[in-house]
Design an enzyme around this catalytic site. Structure first.
Site, short mmCIF file in Angstrom:
data_model
loop_
_atom_site.label_atom_id
_atom_site.label_comp_id
_atom_site.label_asym_id
_atom_site.label_seq_id
_atom_site.Cartn_x
_atom_site.Cartn_y
_atom_site.Cartn_z
N GLU A 316 0.70 -1.27 0.16
CA GLU A 316 0.01 -0.17 0.21
C GLU A 316 0.80 1.34 0.01
OE1 GLU A 316 0.38 -2.24 2.21
OE2 GLU A 316 0.38 -1.43 4.36
N HIS A 340 -8.08 -3.84 -1.49
CA HIS A 340 -7.24 -4.00 -0.10
C HIS A 340 -6.32 -2.89 0.12
CE1 HIS A 340 -5.47 -6.28 3.35
NE2 HIS A 340 -4.32 -5.75 2.86
N GLU A 341 -5.40 -2.91 -0.97
CA GLU A 341 -4.38 -1.77 -0.90
C GLU A 341 -4.94 -0.31 -0.92
OE1 GLU A 341 -1.88 -3.13 -0.15
OE2 GLU A 341 -2.05 -5.10 -0.89
N HIS A 344 -5.95 0.75 2.54
CA HIS A 344 -4.97 1.03 3.39
C HIS A 344 -4.93 2.77 3.47
CE1 HIS A 344 -3.26 -2.38 5.33
NE2 HIS A 344 -3.03 -2.99 4.09
N GLU A 363 -4.14 -4.13 9.22
CA GLU A 363 -4.69 -5.09 8.39
C GLU A 363 -6.16 -5.76 8.63
OE1 GLU A 363 -3.15 -5.60 5.73
OE2 GLU A 363 -1.18 -5.08 6.16
N ASP A 418 8.11 -9.85 10.92
CA ASP A 418 7.33 -10.69 9.77
C ASP A 418 6.58 -11.49 10.44
OD1 ASP A 418 8.19 -9.47 7.53
OD2 ASP A 418 9.24 -11.02 6.83
N TYR A 426 -5.23 -10.29 9.83
CA TYR A 426 -6.16 -9.74 8.87
C TYR A 426 -7.42 -10.66 8.86
CZ TYR A 426 -2.07 -9.03 6.03
OH TYR A 426 -0.71 -8.53 5.52
ZN LIG Z 1 -2.76 -5.12 3.79
#
Ligand SMILES: [Zn+2]
Length: 655
Positions: A316, A340-341, A344, A363, A418, A426
């Site tokens: 994003e 989705h992006e 953001h 998310e 990460d 999500y």
């Molecule tokens: Zn995302």
């Protein structure tokens, strides 16, 4: 970022850091003993920066992009606010940067005199010991000062193995006449190409001058000029303050095509038309989101179509989302990645997580808004199918994640951030917001969300700040509906609460019925073909993913003959089909399977295929052979993930 799915793979892969997997020196990260001290809300455990003493407010870059040496070289000038007059050290985050000089504007350290205004003085600096996950603190010595601002210039060069950077040669870029370079920095990769306070709680505006060879175009997560003369010098300005992980750069032979008054697509000439067709609904997506959650505050929204090696679904980057080409299916069936992006632009970019523990604020909200956009633009049928498939992946993850990692805000101390990117932030995040939506009613919940984005616009917030705001502005305002304990069960409990509102779709029942009947012989191939003529991508994925373990080669051939799965240009259907190809050793599919693995670097698509191959001795040999060819074209993040799956050490891979 759209990475979710296959969390187990992500967790597994990160026993090696990306840089180490890419061949940098240094021992592998060893998990430290668990930290039993309580987590301090809002503290970023993944940054060395002394943000209580100094804050970066603006960044100025002047960088040369050198694909031959695989380096960025130049200057980063940081404008800082000094919060502590007695502070004598400025601590920045770096990873494998070669710093040649640090200078400070004389008036900031010596006091203002007419002479010193334009004079720069060098300052002593040193690096602290390297941490395998966090990189190295760069410590710059400064005298105490009553000056409230400070300008620091750092001359530096990146390492060829910087984990946030990928350098594709012309050959790796699909045999085109130029290569491609890009950054992918979330969560803590920016420090491998810019020395700064690499924490999402610091927001900065930025400007940049990027030098490239002439003929290619540089683009950034900033104001881009599609008509820029391709002379190898490009200037950028990003007037909205963003966290460091949203600073992004890409360089390639890019064409541009407008798709709306404030939207367009940058892509290689060969795909720009198809991409513009596929993403033609972007403007209506923006309008939908604006109606719900307030104005789009970033000027333009453009899409950069990445090379197939891009490790994520999308990123994003503000004003310019980076998107995998594997969502160009020709029928807009995979464009929820764009929703989705784009989402953001509110959740994540406008209101950002203060630390990676708070990732679900980015998310979970984004997945929820994505669903709302998909619903408005493509209808409830599509929305629910996608959510059902998402829930199945969450269920899979919940089977493998330990309870503490099933909470929305997980403890990442001593771990690679990460590891936060499972389906939990999500999908569970989306289910939490769906629950609130249902309990309070759409009207109240939408008003709450809109107020939330306005209230925290251009701020980075912690889970606890959100919970405080939620209490006052939703729970207390409409009492007797949801208790604080119910909220806490979502945020700090494992699994899903019993009263979660789970998505259902009636679109999969006919798929199950058709599969069963065809397998049982009561549906002829012709009938299967006729009955499935209206199926969409999500139904085909479901059809393939739920095949039993014992499909014969003859039945695989029958399916392939009917539907041409081996030749499918839909990357999602391809992934599901190639899983079956491997599982049932369907030989006619192998050539395309290998081509798929060699061209695509999106982890979500290829990691499960490698994992499936590794289950048999023959498959494992094939995996290693294909991977040896494919690895040089993968992004360091993807290489790290696949190294862990095929048990390749970076040393093997370099041979
Ligand atoms: Zn995302």
């Amino acid at each position: 970022m759209l990475r979710h799915r296959a969390a187990a793979l992500v967790v597994m892969a990160l026993s090696l850091s990306a840089a180490e997997a890419a061949g940098a020196a240094g021992p592998a990260a060893v998990a430290p003993p668990p930290d039993l001290t309580p987590i301090q809300s809002g503290v970023d455990y993944h940054s060395f920066a002394n943000v209580e003493q100094f804050r970066v407010t603006h960044l100025e870059l002047d960088l040369r992009v050198d694909p031959f040496f695989k380096t960025l070289r130049g200057v980063a000038a940081l404008q800082l606010k000094r919060l502590d007059p007695n502070a004598t050290e400025l601590i920045l985050d770096t990873r494998d940067l070669n710093v040649s000089d640090v200078t400070v504007k004389a008036q900031d350290v010596l006091g203002a005199t007419s002479k010193s205004e334009t004079t720069w003085v060098s300052r002593p600096f040193h690096f602290e010991r390297k941490d395998p996950i966090l990189g190295q603190a760069l410590v710059i010595e400064l005298p105490p000062s009553k000056h409230s601002t400070l300008l620091v210039r750092i001359d530096y060069e990146t390492s060829p193995t910087a984990p946030a950077l990928q350098w594709l040669t012309a050959k790796q870029n699909g045999g085109r006449h130029t290569g491609f370079f890009f950054t992918q920095s979330e969560p803590i990769g920016t420090r491998s190409w810019i020395p700064l306070q690499d924490t999402p709680q610091v927001r900065q505006t930025y400007s940049a001058i990027i030098h490239t060879s002439p003929g290619v175009l540089a683009v950034m997560s900033a104001k881009n000029d599609p008509k820029a003369k391709r002379n190898g010098v490009y200037s950028f300005d990003m007037p909205e303050a963003v966290p460091s992980y949203l600073i992004a750069l890409a360089v390639g032979d890019l064409a541009f095509k407008e798709t709306g008054p404030r939207t367009g697509v940058y892509a290689d000439k060969s795909v720009v038309k198809a991409a513009a067709r596929e993403f033609a609904d972007t403007e209506s997506m923006i309008e939908t989101a604006e109606k719900l959650f307030g104005p789009y505050r970033w000027g333009r929204y453009d899409i950069l179509v990445m090379p197939p090696s891009f490790p994520e679904g999308g990123m994003e980057n503000p004003r310019l989302s980076f998107i995998t080409p594997t969502v160009i299916a020709g029928d807009k069936s995979l464009v929820s990645v764009i929703a989705h992006e784009l989402a953001h632009s509110w959740s994540g970019n406008l209101v950002s997580n203060a630390s990676w523990r708070d990732l679900w604020l980015n998310e979970g909200f984004t997945d929820y808004i994505e669903s709302r956009i998909v619903n408005a633009v493509y209808g409830e049928r599509r929305e629910m199918m996608e959510r059902v498939l998402g829930l199945r992946e969450l269920d899979d993850d919940l089977k493998t994640l330990k309870p503490a990692d099933q909470e929305l805000a997980i403890d990442l101390r001593g771990r690679n951030p990460d590891q936060a990117f499972s389906t939990v932030p999500y999908e569970k995040g989306r289910l939490f917001l769906t629950y609130l939506d249902q309990q309070f009613g759409r009207e109240h919940f939408d008003a709450f969300l809109r107020g939330y984005f306005d209230h925290f616009a251009f701020q980075s917030i912690s889970t606890e700040q959100f919970l405080g705001y939620l209490q006052v502005n939703l729970l207390d305002r409409h009492p007797g509906i949801v208790t604080r304990d119910q909220v806490l069960e979502w945020v700090t409990g494992p699994g899903l609460p019993a009263d979660a509102v789970l998505p259902t779709s009636s679109e999969f029942a006919p798929v199950d019925a058709a599969r069963t009947a065809w397998l049982g012989g009561s549906l002829t191939p012709t009938q299967l073909k006729a009955g499935s003529s209206g199926w969409v991508t999500q139904q085909w994925v479901y059809f393939l993913d739920n095949m039993p373990a014992d499909v014969s080669a003859a039945r695989m051939a029958e399916l392939d003959g009917l539907f041409g799965f081996t030749k499918s240009t839909n990357a999602e259907i391809g992934r599901s089909w190639f899983m079956l190809v491997i599982r049932h050793q369907y030989q006619p599919g192998y050539v395309r399977l290998e081509a798929y693995l060699e061209t695509i670097g999106r982890r979500r698509l290829i990691a499960p295929l490698y994992q499936e191959l590794m289950k048999t001795p023959g498959g494992s040999a094939q995996a290693k052979r294909v991977y040896a060819l494919a690895r040089p074209g993968y992004h360091p993040e993807t290489a790290a993930a696949i190294d862990a799956i095929v048990n390749t050490t970076p040393e093997d891979a370099d041979d």
